[in-house]
Design a protein around this motif. Structure first.
Motif, PDB file in Angstrom:
ATOM      1  N   GLY A  13       0.854  -1.181   0.000  1.00  0.00           N
ATOM      2  CA  GLY A  13       0.000   0.000   0.000  1.00  0.00           C
ATOM      3  C   GLY A  13       0.887   1.226   0.000  1.00  0.00           C
ATOM      4  O   GLY A  13       2.121   1.121   0.018  1.00  0.00           O
ATOM      5  N   PRO A 120      -1.229  -9.195  -6.847  1.00  0.00           N
ATOM      6  CA  PRO A 120      -2.158  -8.326  -7.575  1.00  0.00           C
ATOM      7  C   PRO A 120      -3.534  -8.971  -7.771  1.00  0.00           C
ATOM      8  O   PRO A 120      -3.643 -10.114  -8.209  1.00  0.00           O
ATOM      9  CB  PRO A 120      -1.457  -8.108  -8.922  1.00  0.00           C
ATOM     10  CG  PRO A 120      -0.009  -8.305  -8.623  1.00  0.00           C
ATOM     11  CD  PRO A 120       0.038  -9.362  -7.549  1.00  0.00           C
ATOM     12  N   GLY A 121      -4.578  -8.226  -7.407  1.00  0.00           N
ATOM     13  CA  GLY A 121      -5.957  -8.640  -7.625  1.00  0.00           C
ATOM     14  C   GLY A 121      -6.577  -9.510  -6.561  1.00  0.00           C
ATOM     15  O   GLY A 121      -7.797  -9.675  -6.533  1.00  0.00           O
ATOM     16  N   LEU A 123      -6.930  -9.248  -3.143  1.00  0.00           N
ATOM     17  CA  LEU A 123      -7.802  -8.572  -2.178  1.00  0.00           C
ATOM     18  C   LEU A 123      -9.021  -7.918  -2.825  1.00  0.00           C
ATOM     19  O   LEU A 123      -9.964  -7.569  -2.129  1.00  0.00           O
ATOM     20  CB  LEU A 123      -7.009  -7.524  -1.385  1.00  0.00           C
ATOM     21  CG  LEU A 123      -6.087  -8.094  -0.318  1.00  0.00           C
ATOM     22  CD1 LEU A 123      -5.210  -7.009   0.276  1.00  0.00           C
ATOM     23  CD2 LEU A 123      -6.890  -8.785   0.782  1.00  0.00           C
ATOM     24  N   GLN A 124      -9.016  -7.770  -4.137  1.00  0.00           N
ATOM     25  CA  GLN A 124     -10.155  -7.173  -4.820  1.00  0.00           C
ATOM     26  C   GLN A 124     -11.229  -8.201  -5.177  1.00  0.00           C
ATOM     27  O   GLN A 124     -12.256  -7.861  -5.744  1.00  0.00           O
ATOM     28  CB  GLN A 124      -9.702  -6.452  -6.105  1.00  0.00           C
ATOM     29  CG  GLN A 124      -8.908  -5.187  -5.864  1.00  0.00           C
ATOM     30  CD  GLN A 124      -7.483  -5.450  -5.383  1.00  0.00           C
ATOM     31  OE1 GLN A 124      -6.841  -6.404  -5.804  1.00  0.00           O
ATOM     32  NE2 GLN A 124      -7.005  -4.609  -4.490  1.00  0.00           N
ATOM     33  N   ASN A 125     -11.010  -9.467  -4.839  1.00  0.00           N
ATOM     34  CA  ASN A 125     -11.925 -10.524  -5.229  1.00  0.00           C
ATOM     35  C   ASN A 125     -12.198 -11.448  -4.042  1.00  0.00           C
ATOM     36  O   ASN A 125     -11.272 -12.009  -3.468  1.00  0.00           O
ATOM     37  CB  ASN A 125     -11.313 -11.312  -6.397  1.00  0.00           C
ATOM     38  CG  ASN A 125     -12.220 -12.384  -6.902  1.00  0.00           C
ATOM     39  OD1 ASN A 125     -12.420 -13.401  -6.238  1.00  0.00           O
ATOM     40  ND2 ASN A 125     -12.787 -12.174  -8.071  1.00  0.00           N
ATOM     41  N   SER A 128     -10.842 -15.126  -4.440  1.00  0.00           N
ATOM     42  CA  SER A 128      -9.384 -15.210  -4.284  1.00  0.00           C
ATOM     43  C   SER A 128      -8.975 -15.033  -2.828  1.00  0.00           C
ATOM     44  O   SER A 128      -8.136 -15.777  -2.313  1.00  0.00           O
ATOM     45  CB  SER A 128      -8.689 -14.134  -5.133  1.00  0.00           C
ATOM     46  OG  SER A 128      -8.869 -14.385  -6.493  1.00  0.00           O
ATOM     47  N   THR A 129      -9.561 -14.049  -2.172  1.00  0.00           N
ATOM     48  CA  THR A 129      -9.223 -13.789  -0.768  1.00  0.00           C
ATOM     49  C   THR A 129      -9.577 -14.980   0.107  1.00  0.00           C
ATOM     50  O   THR A 129      -8.773 -15.413   0.939  1.00  0.00           O
ATOM     51  CB  THR A 129      -9.949 -12.522  -0.265  1.00  0.00           C
ATOM     52  OG1 THR A 129      -9.564 -11.414  -1.089  1.00  0.00           O
ATOM     53  CG2 THR A 129      -9.610 -12.227   1.179  1.00  0.00           C
ATOM     54  N   TYR A 167     -10.224 -20.253  -9.910  1.00  0.00           N
ATOM     55  CA  TYR A 167      -9.245 -19.477  -9.144  1.00  0.00           C
ATOM     56  C   TYR A 167      -8.131 -20.391  -8.647  1.00  0.00           C
ATOM     57  O   TYR A 167      -8.377 -21.537  -8.273  1.00  0.00           O
ATOM     58  CB  TYR A 167      -9.913 -18.777  -7.953  1.00  0.00           C
ATOM     59  CG  TYR A 167     -10.849 -17.683  -8.380  1.00  0.00           C
ATOM     60  CD1 TYR A 167     -10.366 -16.407  -8.637  1.00  0.00           C
ATOM     61  CD2 TYR A 167     -12.199 -17.930  -8.563  1.00  0.00           C
ATOM     62  CE1 TYR A 167     -11.220 -15.398  -9.050  1.00  0.00           C
ATOM     63  CE2 TYR A 167     -13.055 -16.934  -8.975  1.00  0.00           C
ATOM     64  CZ  TYR A 167     -12.564 -15.665  -9.220  1.00  0.00           C
ATOM     65  OH  TYR A 167     -13.402 -14.675  -9.635  1.00  0.00           O
TER      66      TYR A 167
END
Length: 187
Positions: A13, A120-121, A123-125, A128-129, A167
Motif C-alpha cells: 500500500g 495483484p488482484g 484482495l479485490q476478489n 481469491s481472498t 481461481y
C-alpha cells in the motif's frame, strides 16, 4: 511470483512495506504514516502469532479488548482461536515484526500467506481472498461471531467454489494448516 524467502520486501500500500527478515525468520511491516495499515478482525484455528512493535505504536484488539502496543511491551502473543485485528495510527510510523508459531515452518508458510494475499488482484476478489484464507488458516469475523459459520464460509467459498470457478493461488506452496494439508500433499 518469486520465492518469499528470497524476495525480501514488497509494497502492500502507499507507504506500507512487508519484508521477510532472518534470524529469527519473521515478517516485518513498515508503515510510513502516509496510509493507515488495517488487518481486519480475523482468527486462526491452528497457529499462534507473536507480535513485536520495533518502533512506533499499533492498536491491537483481541476478543474485544483493545491495547496500544509499543516497543516496551515486547513480544505479545495472539493464541489460536482468538479474534484479533491491528490498526496503525494516521500519520505515525510503525515497525512491526510477526512470528508464526509453533515452528519455523509455520513462519515460512505465513510468509507465503502474505505473498498470496498481497498478490495483484487477490484482495479485490472475494473468491481469491477466501481461497488464501482457506489454505492459510485464516477466518474472517462475521457480525454474529459464530466460528463454525465463519469456518464453513471459508471452506465453501475458498476451498470449494473458488477452484470450481478457476481461481488458483498465486503461490501454490501455501499449506499453513498442516492438519488439513500435510506436507506430503501435492497439487
Amino acid at each position: 511470483m518469486g520465492d518469499p524467502l528470497r524476495d525480501d520486501s514488497y509494497l502492500i500500500g502507499k507507504g506500507l512495506t512487508m519484508s521477510v527478515l532472518q534470524n529469527p525468520l519473521r515478517t516485518h511491516l513498515e508503515v510510513t504514516g502516509e496510509e493507515v495499515f488495517i488487518a481486519p478482525p480475523h482468527w486462526h484455528l491452528y497457529h499462534e502469532e507473536e507480535l513485536t512493535v520495533v518502533k512506533g505504536r499499533v492498536k491491537l484488539t483481541q476478543d474485544g479488548i483493545t491495547r496500544i502496543l509499543t516497543p516496551a511491551d515486547g513480544a505479545v502473543s495472539v493464541p489460536p482461536g482468538v479474534v484479533h485485528n491491528l490498526e496503525s495510527f494516521p500519520g505515525e510510523e510503525l515497525s512491526l515484526d510477526e512470528i508464526a508459531k509453533p515452528s519455523g515452518e509455520t513462519t515460512e508458510q505465513k510468509i507465503i500467506f502474505f505473498r498470496n494475499m498481497f498478490a495483484p488482484g487477490v484482495l479485490q476478489n472475494l473468491f481469491s481472498t477466501m481461497q488464501v484464507f482457506y489454505f492459510g488458516d485464516g477466518y474472517p469475523v462475521f457480525p454474529l461471531g459464530v466460528r463454525r459459520i465463519e469456518w464453513a464460509f471459508v471452506v465453501v467459498v475458498g476451498g470449494w467454489l473458488a477452484p470450481l470457478l478457476g481461481y488458483q493461488l498465486p503461490d501454490k506452496r501455501l499449506r499453513l494448516d498442516l492438519n488439513r494439508f500435510p506436507p506430503s500433499k501435492k497439487d
